[in-house]
Design a protein around this motif. Structure first.
Motif, short mmCIF file in Angstrom:
data_model
loop_
_atom_site.label_atom_id
_atom_site.label_comp_id
_atom_site.label_asym_id
_atom_site.label_seq_id
_atom_site.Cartn_x
_atom_site.Cartn_y
_atom_site.Cartn_z
N PRO A 53 13.82 1.01 5.89
CA PRO A 53 14.64 1.89 5.04
C PRO A 53 13.77 2.85 4.24
CG PRO A 53 15.39 -0.38 4.87
CD PRO A 53 14.10 -0.41 5.64
N PRO A 54 14.20 4.10 4.10
CA PRO A 54 13.41 5.07 3.32
C PRO A 54 13.49 4.76 1.84
CG PRO A 54 15.51 6.02 3.93
CD PRO A 54 15.45 4.68 4.62
N ILE A 55 12.50 5.23 1.11
CA ILE A 55 12.52 5.07 -0.34
C ILE A 55 13.08 6.33 -0.98
CG2 ILE A 55 10.48 3.60 -0.25
CD1 ILE A 55 9.15 6.07 -1.87
N THR A 56 13.49 6.22 -2.20
CA THR A 56 13.80 7.37 -3.05
C THR A 56 13.09 7.17 -4.37
OG1 THR A 56 15.80 6.29 -3.90
CG2 THR A 56 16.07 7.75 -2.00
N GLY A 57 12.76 8.24 -5.03
CA GLY A 57 12.10 8.12 -6.31
C GLY A 57 10.64 7.76 -6.18
N ASN A 58 10.07 7.25 -7.25
CA ASN A 58 8.66 6.93 -7.33
C ASN A 58 8.43 5.49 -6.87
OD1 ASN A 58 5.96 6.44 -8.07
ND2 ASN A 58 6.10 7.83 -9.82
N PRO A 59 7.57 5.26 -5.88
CA PRO A 59 7.30 3.88 -5.43
C PRO A 59 6.81 2.97 -6.54
CG PRO A 59 6.36 5.47 -3.91
CD PRO A 59 6.82 6.25 -5.10
N VAL A 60 6.12 3.52 -7.52
CA VAL A 60 5.65 2.71 -8.65
C VAL A 60 6.83 2.11 -9.40
CG1 VAL A 60 4.47 2.79 -10.87
CG2 VAL A 60 3.49 3.98 -8.91
N ASP A 61 7.88 2.91 -9.56
CA ASP A 61 9.06 2.42 -10.28
C ASP A 61 9.78 1.34 -9.50
OD1 ASP A 61 8.50 4.27 -12.26
OD2 ASP A 61 9.78 5.81 -11.37
N GLU A 62 9.82 1.51 -8.16
CA GLU A 62 10.51 0.52 -7.34
C GLU A 62 9.74 -0.80 -7.30
OE1 GLU A 62 11.94 1.77 -3.60
OE2 GLU A 62 12.82 3.63 -4.34
N GLY A 63 8.41 -0.71 -7.32
CA GLY A 63 7.57 -1.88 -7.46
C GLY A 63 7.46 -2.78 -6.25
N ILE A 64 8.00 -2.37 -5.10
CA ILE A 64 7.97 -3.25 -3.93
C ILE A 64 7.25 -2.61 -2.75
CG2 ILE A 64 10.07 -4.49 -4.56
CD1 ILE A 64 11.58 -2.70 -2.61
N GLN A 65 6.83 -1.36 -2.88
CA GLN A 65 6.17 -0.68 -1.78
C GLN A 65 4.68 -1.02 -1.77
OE1 GLN A 65 8.03 0.80 0.40
NE2 GLN A 65 9.84 0.49 -0.87
N PRO A 66 4.13 -1.42 -0.61
CA PRO A 66 2.71 -1.78 -0.59
C PRO A 66 1.82 -0.59 -0.88
CG PRO A 66 3.62 -1.69 1.64
CD PRO A 66 4.78 -1.56 0.70
N ARG A 67 0.82 -0.83 -1.68
CA ARG A 67 -0.17 0.19 -2.00
C ARG A 67 -1.14 0.33 -0.83
NH1 ARG A 67 -3.22 2.05 -6.60
NH2 ARG A 67 -4.35 3.85 -5.77
N LEU A 68 -1.48 1.55 -0.48
CA LEU A 68 -2.50 1.79 0.52
C LEU A 68 -3.87 1.41 -0.03
CD1 LEU A 68 -1.27 5.21 1.98
CD2 LEU A 68 -1.38 3.02 3.18
N PRO A 69 -4.88 1.22 0.83
CA PRO A 69 -6.21 0.84 0.34
C PRO A 69 -6.68 1.72 -0.81
CG PRO A 69 -6.17 0.73 2.73
CD PRO A 69 -4.85 1.29 2.31
N THR A 70 -7.34 1.07 -1.75
CA THR A 70 -7.82 1.78 -2.94
C THR A 70 -9.30 2.08 -2.89
OG1 THR A 70 -8.15 -0.33 -4.08
CG2 THR A 70 -6.02 0.77 -4.38
#
Length: 463
Positions: A392-409
């Protein structure tokens, strides 16, 4: 100028094109050209060059120009590492210019430019030629699936007065206008006009040019092309901007970051899939009108984004740019017109369905554009072959949703994903895959323990 041919240059050495090269040389000479810059991009993302007098162009097309394969394991600071198949003082390659791409450089009077393909001394294609890799992947998409890729890379850069210091010295910017502001365009109107004029004289179709967010930052977008052509255009556009900047007493930096803490330079890749003149990103029943093949391709890209970062965000400096809430695409997710997602889909709309495309946002201009276009095709085809579906696509800021995996840092983490990617290993081949991994490992170690300011200062003048 562009030379036409009915044969696919790049599949063999160009001895058969000697007559065409003589005709091209005559026209270049009549245009006041004395030298031709022959460029390729190494695995560190640096555009390297050898140049020949115009009078030797025919001989160059027949015999090539010598160049050591060791440059495939050079680092951003011109030091070198080694890899299992490439490295050391032995061996030589031949550089053959692509006559279809010969261009008179409008901002460098007396010079022309052409990208090269690289061959072994015996005339066989060099297995680690990045331009050849991009071509192979594009040909694979067409032969196996009947799909043509159209691609375009955005060019962002930051311009400063005078040379870029390799220390923490304060930078001087030539404009003070606000982000995206007409005031900044007015301040730099002569400079931007000269860029447009030079690109137009070289036959480059510009779609838009504008001030960007950071101080002294601008962006130009050009018309899409085939994958190899898109990478060629990226090199030509950057070098044109560089040359125009120098003539104005300015220095252009395409580095991921110029000053740590600020918004850096992206190198976003736009792509669409076509079959028999129809855009597979529109007119279907999949998400936002995608055809199933387009969805599967993009799902393959999304799945491999952590590994793709080692190609598209290849510098330790890349991870100073790849931060949340900066529209850099720091999370492994996708969405419709969602600029915080690493993969952004643009539907095009009813008025322009042919404009539907996807944008890979987590990449920057430190990337070798040939490796980037070829690798994105490779992982997309893997998704197509597996029949993947997008989450499913996201809407808004992934930080706010808190469930989207972060890419390598960090580059080290991205390298781990890359080394575990069977898709990229198979597509690149052991020689090129090993050289890319060796360069990434060595650059990660080169900047181990360095501060963000030290990383930015050491890399901002290199790309």
């Amino acid at each position: 100028m562009t030379e036409e041919t009915t044969e696919p240059l790049g599949s063999t050495p160009y001895g058969h094109a000697e007559e065409r090269a003589r005709a091209a040389a005559a026209r270049l000479t009549a245009a006041g050209v004395h030298g031709t810059a022959l460029t390729w991009v190494d695995n560190a993302g640096i555009t390297r060059v050898k140049a020949v007098p115009v009078g030797r162009l025919a001989e160059t097309v027949r015999m090539g120009v010598g160049m050591s394969p060791c440059f495939d394991v050079y680092l951003v600071d011109d030091s070198a590492t080694s890899s299992p198949h490439i490295g050391g003082p032995d061996g030589d390659l031949r550089l053959f210019p692509d006559l279809d791409r010969v261009t008179v450089l409008a901002a460098q009077p007396g010079w022309a430019w052409a990208p090269v393909d690289r061959y072994e001394q015996d005339g066989t294609p060099y297995v680690a030629c990045q331009r050849g890799f991009a071509r192979r992947m594009a040909e694979r998409a067409l032969s196996e699936h009947g799909i043509e890729l159209r691609m375009g890379l955005e060019t962002e850069w930051i311009v400063t007065r005078g040379p870029l210091p390799q220390t923490g010295a304060e930078l001087e910017y030539p404009s003070t206008g606000p982000a995206y502001g007409m005031a900044r365009l007015a301040e730099m109107a002569d400079y931007l006009r000269d860029i447009l004029e030079a690109l137009a004289a070289q036959g480059v179709e510009v779609l838009q040019i504008h001030p960007e967010y950071a101080q002294g930052q601008f962006e130009v977008s050009v018309a899409p092309s085939d994958p190899v052509g898109a990478a060629d255009l990226t090199v030509l556009v950057r070098e044109t901007i560089r040359a125009v900047s120098l003539r104005h007493g300015l220095t252009a930096s395409f580095a991921p970051v110029v000053e740590p803490g600020g918004v850096g330079n992206g190198g976003h890749l736009h792509l669409s899939l076509w079959r028999e003149g129809r855009n597979l990103c529109a007119g279907g029943e999949g998400p936002f009108g995608m055809e199933p093949e387009s969805e599967a391709f993009l799902a393959g890209v999304l799945r491999e984004l952590p590994a793709l970062l080692a190609i598209g965000a290849p510098s330790p400096a890349s991870y100073l740019r790849l931060r949340p809430s900066r529209w850099a695409g720091a999370h492994q997710c996708w969405g419709l017109e969602t600029r915080e997602a690493a993969l952004r889909f643009v539907a095009g709309g009813e008025r322009a369905p042919e404009a539907a495309n996807a944008e890979v946002k987590c990449v920057d201009a430190a990337a070798n554009p040939y490796l980037l276009t070829g690798s994105v095709i490779a992982v997309g085809l893997a998704g197509l072959g597996a029949g993947l579906r997008l989450p499913p696509p996201i809407t808004g800021n992934p930080v706010d949703e808190g469930i989207q995996p972060r890419l390598p840092t960090s580059l080290a983490v991205a390298l781990g994903h890359f080394e575990r990617s069977g898709v990229l290993r198979e597509a690149l081949g052991e020689a090129l895959f090993g050289a890319v991994a060796a360069v990434r490992r060595a650059e990660s170690e080169l900047f181990d323990g360095a501060t963000p300011l030290e990383i930015a200062a050491a890399t901002r003048g290199r790309y």
